[in-house]
Enzyme design. Structure first.
Site, PDB file in Angstrom:
ATOM      1  N   ASP A   1       0.850  -1.192   0.000  1.00  0.00           N
ATOM      2  CA  ASP A   1       0.000   0.000   0.000  1.00  0.00           C
ATOM      3  C   ASP A   1       0.880   1.235   0.000  1.00  0.00           C
ATOM      4  O   ASP A   1       2.053   1.170   0.370  1.00  0.00           O
ATOM      5  CB  ASP A   1      -0.906   0.017   1.242  1.00  0.00           C
ATOM      6  CG  ASP A   1      -1.798   1.262   1.295  1.00  0.00           C
ATOM      7  OD1 ASP A   1      -2.315   1.664   0.233  1.00  0.00           O
ATOM      8  OD2 ASP A   1      -1.976   1.837   2.379  1.00  0.00           O
ATOM      9  N   SER A   2       0.322   2.375  -0.392  1.00  0.00           N
ATOM     10  CA  SER A   2       1.083   3.622  -0.347  1.00  0.00           C
ATOM     11  C   SER A   2       1.358   4.051   1.099  1.00  0.00           C
ATOM     12  O   SER A   2       2.251   4.845   1.351  1.00  0.00           O
ATOM     13  CB  SER A   2       0.320   4.732  -1.067  1.00  0.00           C
ATOM     14  OG  SER A   2      -0.951   4.895  -0.491  1.00  0.00           O
TER      15      SER A   2
ATOM     16  N   TYR B   1      -0.345   8.772  -2.912  1.00  0.00           N
ATOM     17  CA  TYR B   1      -0.130   8.632  -4.349  1.00  0.00           C
ATOM     18  C   TYR B   1      -1.135   9.457  -5.169  1.00  0.00           C
ATOM     19  O   TYR B   1      -0.907   9.711  -6.355  1.00  0.00           O
ATOM     20  CB  TYR B   1      -0.281   7.161  -4.758  1.00  0.00           C
ATOM     21  CG  TYR B   1       0.900   6.262  -4.446  1.00  0.00           C
ATOM     22  CD1 TYR B   1       1.974   6.699  -3.672  1.00  0.00           C
ATOM     23  CD2 TYR B   1       0.941   4.964  -4.944  1.00  0.00           C
ATOM     24  CE1 TYR B   1       3.043   5.864  -3.391  1.00  0.00           C
ATOM     25  CE2 TYR B   1       2.017   4.119  -4.680  1.00  0.00           C
ATOM     26  CZ  TYR B   1       3.058   4.571  -3.900  1.00  0.00           C
ATOM     27  OH  TYR B   1       4.112   3.739  -3.641  1.00  0.00           O
ATOM     28  N   GLY B   2      -2.245   9.822  -4.547  1.00  0.00           N
ATOM     29  CA  GLY B   2      -3.387  10.425  -5.246  1.00  0.00           C
ATOM     30  C   GLY B   2      -3.043  11.448  -6.320  1.00  0.00           C
ATOM     31  O   GLY B   2      -3.578  11.407  -7.422  1.00  0.00           O
TER      32      GLY B   2
ATOM     33  N   CYS C   1      -4.216  -0.797  -2.349  1.00  0.00           N
ATOM     34  CA  CYS C   1      -4.265   0.662  -2.471  1.00  0.00           C
ATOM     35  C   CYS C   1      -5.123   0.978  -3.687  1.00  0.00           C
ATOM     36  O   CYS C   1      -4.859   0.467  -4.786  1.00  0.00           O
ATOM     37  CB  CYS C   1      -2.837   1.177  -2.664  1.00  0.00           C
ATOM     38  SG  CYS C   1      -2.708   2.919  -3.129  1.00  0.00           S
ATOM     39  N   ASN C   2      -6.154   1.764  -3.494  1.00  0.00           N
ATOM     40  CA  ASN C   2      -7.066   2.051  -4.602  1.00  0.00           C
ATOM     41  C   ASN C   2      -6.380   2.791  -5.743  1.00  0.00           C
ATOM     42  O   ASN C   2      -6.561   2.456  -6.906  1.00  0.00           O
ATOM     43  CB  ASN C   2      -8.257   2.868  -4.094  1.00  0.00           C
ATOM     44  CG  ASN C   2      -9.266   1.998  -3.377  1.00  0.00           C
ATOM     45  OD1 ASN C   2     -10.036   1.294  -4.016  1.00  0.00           O
ATOM     46  ND2 ASN C   2      -9.238   1.991  -2.067  1.00  0.00           N
TER      47      ASN C   2
ATOM     48  N   GLU D   1      -7.451   8.621  10.873  1.00  0.00           N
ATOM     49  CA  GLU D   1      -6.070   8.686  11.356  1.00  0.00           C
ATOM     50  C   GLU D   1      -5.948   9.381  12.718  1.00  0.00           C
ATOM     51  O   GLU D   1      -5.010   9.128  13.465  1.00  0.00           O
ATOM     52  CB  GLU D   1      -5.165   9.348  10.305  1.00  0.00           C
ATOM     53  CG  GLU D   1      -5.079   8.488   9.054  1.00  0.00           C
ATOM     54  CD  GLU D   1      -3.911   8.826   8.131  1.00  0.00           C
ATOM     55  OE1 GLU D   1      -3.271   9.860   8.320  1.00  0.00           O
ATOM     56  OE2 GLU D   1      -3.662   8.017   7.208  1.00  0.00           O
TER      57      GLU D   1
ATOM     58  N   CYS E   1     -12.166   3.143  -0.080  1.00  0.00           N
ATOM     59  CA  CYS E   1     -10.876   3.631   0.422  1.00  0.00           C
ATOM     60  C   CYS E   1     -10.487   2.690   1.560  1.00  0.00           C
ATOM     61  O   CYS E   1     -11.334   2.339   2.388  1.00  0.00           O
ATOM     62  CB  CYS E   1     -11.022   5.067   0.930  1.00  0.00           C
ATOM     63  SG  CYS E   1      -9.605   5.647   1.911  1.00  0.00           S
ATOM     64  N   THR E   2      -9.220   2.314   1.582  1.00  0.00           N
ATOM     65  CA  THR E   2      -8.793   1.305   2.575  1.00  0.00           C
ATOM     66  C   THR E   2      -8.930   1.786   4.015  1.00  0.00           C
ATOM     67  O   THR E   2      -8.913   0.973   4.936  1.00  0.00           O
ATOM     68  CB  THR E   2      -7.335   0.875   2.302  1.00  0.00           C
ATOM     69  OG1 THR E   2      -6.526   2.043   2.207  1.00  0.00           O
ATOM     70  CG2 THR E   2      -7.241   0.068   1.023  1.00  0.00           C
ATOM     71  N   HIS E   3      -9.063   3.094   4.229  1.00  0.00           N
ATOM     72  CA  HIS E   3      -9.283   3.590   5.589  1.00  0.00           C
ATOM     73  C   HIS E   3     -10.721   3.382   6.072  1.00  0.00           C
ATOM     74  O   HIS E   3     -10.980   3.378   7.266  1.00  0.00           O
ATOM     75  CB  HIS E   3      -9.002   5.100   5.677  1.00  0.00           C
ATOM     76  CG  HIS E   3      -7.550   5.476   5.765  1.00  0.00           C
ATOM     77  ND1 HIS E   3      -6.645   5.164   4.792  1.00  0.00           N
ATOM     78  CD2 HIS E   3      -6.857   6.155   6.726  1.00  0.00           C
ATOM     79  CE1 HIS E   3      -5.449   5.653   5.143  1.00  0.00           C
ATOM     80  NE2 HIS E   3      -5.553   6.253   6.297  1.00  0.00           N
TER      81      HIS E   3
END
Lengths: 269, 269
Positions: B10-11, B42-43, B73-74, B152, B184-186
């Site tokens: 993942d990023s 990365y976005g 990571c999307n 976060e 989103c992975t979050h």
């Protein structure tokens, strides 16, 4: 000579709050704004990269024949202002020094709060500048990562903003700060909400406003003020990538209509 | 052979929610996780840059002798999965396809909601994948930039999270979605809060869970499952920069202790 514009540079659109203060205090000046929207945010980038980006921005602004430059970005100021002043001859100022100085002179109990992005807080840039003036000042700093997206969503005066400000600032208030530096160019939009949370006894320091005052003094000292007011000043906006929201959010920041945003291939400079 | 680990990339740390699902459904597998924390997010980066970063991550993971890789990571999935599969021989899967497929098969009224970061929403990656399965499905997508910092900060189950979810999701609910992809992975950490806002009639699709199921199927088909369970599986964590909060936030994501995070100079791969 004095008709030459002032250059204002930011990694994105946050610097528009600095531009707003410059327009207010120097209403007669021509201004060129450059927002490096293709490469925002700078926060996570290396010092070398940020210096490179800053030099490209300065080269671009100098191609517009600017007489002075404001680096209206906390990260770029912290990482590259010194190098920029070593390399270029025209006056270049950042946003940190003026804010730090104002906080250092306004605190009575010598406890100052500093809020900003994670990058700015980690850099300790305000701490260093305040420490240069008065080593005895205790600094309570706090990264507030929700504030930027709250501002960019246009939610600055909502309950979400208010609850978030309570969470972030409770600790700083408890520790007895009497001055609070809004250490991110987005934060002036949160002034009302933050002011309601911290109350009247804590002075809010807006580095954008202090930087504009410094700029005015420098232009006066160097006799660079534009005196001829027969022609209205011109404002030009350049970005390295046009995000959909730039104009709409930007107008919220600037409290003024933004017309004719032009694209610039910044990596060529 | 089957003792070889699975690589997860993942990023940053969001991919730990995917790792969690893999550990749950494949509890016997050795796993190597790499988070490119020095170059997150990365976005805003170009497709070329993201492909370069993904290849470096894959090269690193292959140096650990992995038998399969999950791009958790999307952004990296949307921009580089195809290129990665063209270049490498081992199975490489992303997080978008499984989530899109699950949404396409679970919707009854053919109105699907997709939420994610601004980058993911702008990429239309879920729209494309869902469209491949059923062109008649109407997709209502919405970027939710406050969700990542809320997670976060560890504020997933606060009033702030709840009010923010109401603001973001109200429109999607009004438009009649019956399935909502947490793109989103979050976002799996916001499942409870989001679930309370959308109610029981809207199915939440967690691509992390669906991706873990896909991975299991692939390993079974290729006879790559680790069968020997006499030795407990090992979990290794690598990052390109150790942010202060990686371990503490990461444990919240993973619901498990993270020990011994190692640094890797990823640009050498």
């Amino acid at each position: 000579m004095n008709d030459r514009p002032i250059g204002v540079f930011d990694s994105g659109l946050g610097g528009l709050t600095v531009l707003k203060e410059i327009m207010k205090i120097l209403p007669n000046e021509n201004i060129v704004y450059f927002g490096d929207t293709a490469r925002v945010p700078y926060g996570a980038r290396s010092k070398e990269t940020i210096i490179k980006y800053t030099f490209q921005a300065i080269n671009f602004l100098m191609s517009k024949n600017v007489k002075a430059i404001v680096i209206a970005c906390n990260t770029a100021t912290a990482r590259s202002l010194k190098e920029a002043n070593e390399k270029y001859d025209i006056p270049i100022i950042g946003v940190i020094e003026a804010g730090a100085r104002t906080a250092a002179y306004s605190t009575k109990n010598k406890i100052v709060g500093v809020i900003g992005t994670e990058g700015t807080i980690r850099s300790k840039a305000y701490n260093v500048e305040i420490g240069k003036i008065d080593k005895e000042i205790k600094i309570i700093d706090k990264a507030c990562p929700l504030f930027v997206p709250i501002v960019e969503e246009g939610w600055s005066n909502t309950e979400i903003a208010s609850l978030t400000a309570q969470k972030y600032l409770g600790e700083l208030i408890e520790q007895g700060i009497d001055s609070l530096v809004l250490g991110c160019t987005h934060y002036p939009l949160l002034k009302r909400t933050v002011g309601e949370i911290v109350g009247e006894n804590i002075k809010l320091v807006n580095p954008a406003k202090e930087t504009a005052k410094d700029l005015k003094k420098i232009l006066e000292n160097k006799e660079l003020i534009r005196l001829d007011d027969s022609i209205k000043p011109s404002y030009e906006y350049y970005v390295s990538d046009i995000p959909e929201k730039f104009a709409s959010i930007g107008e919220e920041f600037l409290k003024k209509e933004i017309q004719d945003i032009k694209n610039v291939e910044i990596q060529k400079y």
